[in-house]
Write an enzyme that holds these catalytic residues in place. Structure first.
Site, mmCIF file in Angstrom:
data_model
loop_
_atom_site.group_PDB
_atom_site.id
_atom_site.type_symbol
_atom_site.label_atom_id
_atom_site.label_comp_id
_atom_site.label_asym_id
_atom_site.label_seq_id
_atom_site.Cartn_x
_atom_site.Cartn_y
_atom_site.Cartn_z
ATOM 1 N N CYS B 188 -6.456 5.255 6.358
ATOM 2 C CA CYS B 188 -5.236 5.848 6.916
ATOM 3 C C CYS B 188 -5.451 6.379 8.332
ATOM 4 C CB CYS B 188 -4.709 6.948 5.998
ATOM 5 S SG CYS B 188 -4.380 6.366 4.314
ATOM 6 N N HIS B 192 -3.350 7.118 11.739
ATOM 7 C CA HIS B 192 -2.901 8.511 11.702
ATOM 8 C C HIS B 192 -4.011 9.509 11.990
ATOM 9 C CE1 HIS B 192 0.828 6.902 10.256
ATOM 10 N NE2 HIS B 192 0.273 6.404 9.169
ATOM 11 N N ARG B 235 6.970 4.224 1.511
ATOM 12 C CA ARG B 235 6.111 4.356 2.693
ATOM 13 C C ARG B 235 4.659 4.035 2.353
ATOM 14 N NH1 ARG B 235 6.106 3.061 7.486
ATOM 15 N NH2 ARG B 235 4.319 1.979 6.640
ATOM 16 N N CYS B 239 2.264 1.116 3.937
ATOM 17 C CA CYS B 239 0.990 1.378 4.625
ATOM 18 C C CYS B 239 -0.120 0.505 4.061
ATOM 19 C CB CYS B 239 0.614 2.856 4.500
ATOM 20 S SG CYS B 239 1.594 3.952 5.562
#
Lengths: 232, 278
Positions: B188, B192, B235, B239
């Site tokens: 991730c 991010h 979401r 991802c």
């Protein structure tokens, strides 16, 4: 003898892993539920991926484009394990050195040296985000060729908008020329960037099999060919 | 006007200093924009402008009707359902999810809790479209999720971690967030972990910046590019798809662990519900 010994050691190690895992996973409470609180966060994460919810938290049976199943794709190799660090930090120096060495060993160079291919095809490959996506909208590689997803993170020619997760590559060949060392550097960076930047977020497009040699040559042509809009 | 203020006063007192029930979602966003210099929060002037007319607001209104309607083989409304603060209590319930539920012995997010209530309280069969259809503005799920989440607008994310299972799930979620796998080696953090970065034209939220992150996790949100209201689970699925990792199963404990962690990362920041995203 050496083989036998190392094999025995390997089996013993595997048994230890099984035993340790079995210990954590087998402890069920009264309702027959596995006790998540008895596991370490790492053990629980692996359990949630591969075991929980009757067969794992992902669609693990799906067949992957590269062969094998989603279960195989979710298994981490050594590099992925070493670079999965909470807080996104770097491993220790020794691990970083080992990653660099392993990365160097993974790189296969084209026979007859690194050549630039067709920049026009490379332009489309650099732009394309198609390939190796699975799950609910599976990328069928028979319908479309695998792209490089390069624009996701990099800006190349400014006629299209690229990301900025990686460095700007506009005018790359114009500024650096096409000497053997710079071609090797870019080939390495595409093939396995961990050779220069251990635990980088950039994918290993060569080592993973994401891009074949022809596609790498074409994307490199897009970066280096004087005719390419990258070098306008 | 005076009367309205009088009526609102006890509510405000009851909710404490953290709740701003009278604040519109766009005002919550503006407060964040004023508090920090963020490319992510300010990337779409058009969306900010459109927020008072967010189509998700209408989905929420449909959800209100659906929530209070007697439905299913048991002919009961969702009011009988406990979202963590007692049956039918929705005020501030969503910003305290995922949470542990005594009746199931599990940590559940909003979507899995709705499914639980549909099947266990209202008596729907597990394969009834009301239960299985999770996506799209027209789905019961998105209507109910949007309505329930809206009752937490402007309130601070505060998922409880007191129960050992809540803590275990949050911690496993943190590991999942950092776990690299698949054809691109992504985790991730690839998208991010830094501020002001963009993938193609989209500016990405930084999980280390809680003011960014509260908007990032403020689902349901109307996804302009999808022309639909989308959920947290949607979401998460997206991802993993972009990371070239396998399809995460909606409602799996893995998905709830990840959502527990990402909610924890936004702790203390006000939720924008419903939000509007690119």
């Amino acid at each position: 003898m050496f083989k036998k010994t190392s094999l025995a050691a390997g089996v013993a190690a595997f048994a230890t892993i099984l035993f340790a895992g079995g210990c954590a996973f087998a402890e069920a409470d009264k309702s027959g539920q596995v006790d998540y609180t008895a596991m370490t966060p790492h053990e629980l994460a692996e359990y949630l991926i591969f075991e929980a919810n009757d067969g794992g938290g992902f669609n693990l049976a799906q067949e992957m484009q590269e062969g094998g199943t989603a279960r195989d794709r979710m298994q981490q190799d050594e590099l992925q394990k070493a670079c999965s660090i909470i807080g996104d930090g770097k491993p220790d120096e020794e691990t970083m050195a080992a990653i660099r060495t392993a990365a160097q060993e993974s790189i296969v160079y084209p026979e007859g040296g690194i050549q630039l291919g067709n920049w026009e095809r490379g332009r489309e490959l650099a732009w394309s985000g198609f390939g190796y996506r699975v799950g609910h909208n599976y990328d069928d590689h028979n319908v479309r060729e695998v792209g490089g997803t390069c624009y996701n993170c990099h800006q190349f020619a400014t006629d299209r908008t690229g990301g900025n997760v990686g460095p700007v590559l506009t005018g790359y060949g114009k500024m650096r020329g096409t000497s053997e060392p710079i071609l090797k550097y870019v080939y390495d960076m595409i093939y396995n960037p961990h050779v220069y930047f251990p635990c980088t977020h950039m994918p290993r497009f060569g080592s993973s099999g994401f891009l074949d040699k022809e596609s790498i040559a074409d994307i490199m042509a897009y970066m280096f060919d004087p005719e390419s809009p990258v070098n306008e | 006007m005076f009367r309205k203020a009088l009526l609102a006063l006890p509510v405000a007192l009851a909710l404490g200093a953290t709740a701003h029930a009278e604040k519109a979602p766009e005002e919550v966003l503006q407060g964040l924009i004023d508090s920090i210099d963020s490319r992510y929060l300010t990337q779409s002037e058009m969306n900010i402008m459109m927020m008072p007319d967010n189509p998700a607001l209408w989905v929420g209104i449909d959800g209100e009707e659906l929530f209070h309607a007697a439905r299913g083989p048991n002919n009961v409304s969702m009011e009988a359902c406990d979202f963590g603060k007692g049956p039918g209590v929705l005020e501030g319930a969503y910003v305290e999810m995922p949470r542990y539920f005594e009746d199931t012995g599990k940590v559940m997010d909003l979507e899995t809790r709705i499914m639980h209530c549909m099947t266990e309280v209202q008596g729907f069969a597990a394969d009834d479209p009301a239960v299985t259809q999770r996506h799209g503005s027209g789905s019961d799920h998105m209507k109910l999720q949007t309505y329930i989440a809206m009752q937490s607008n402007a309130m601070e994310w505060n998922n409880p971690l007191d129960h050992p299972l809540e803590k275990a799930m949050r911690d496993a979620g943190e590991v999942l967030f950092a776990r690299r796998a698949g054809m691109s080696d992504f985790n991730c953090y690839a998208c991010h972990g830094q501020s002001g970065k963009q993938v193609r034209a989209s500016v990405l939220p930084d999980a280390n910046v809680p003011e960014d992150w509260t908007k990032a996790i403020s689902w349901p949100a109307f996804r302009v590019g999808h022309d639909n209201v989308r959920s947290s689970q949607h979401r998460v699925r997206g991802c993993y798809y972009q990371m070239r990792q396998p399809g995460m199963l909606a409602g799996s404990d893995a998905s709830i662990a990840l959502i527990s962690y990402w909610t924890d990362m936004a702790r203390g920041q006000p939720a924008i519900l419903p939000d509007m995203k690119r």
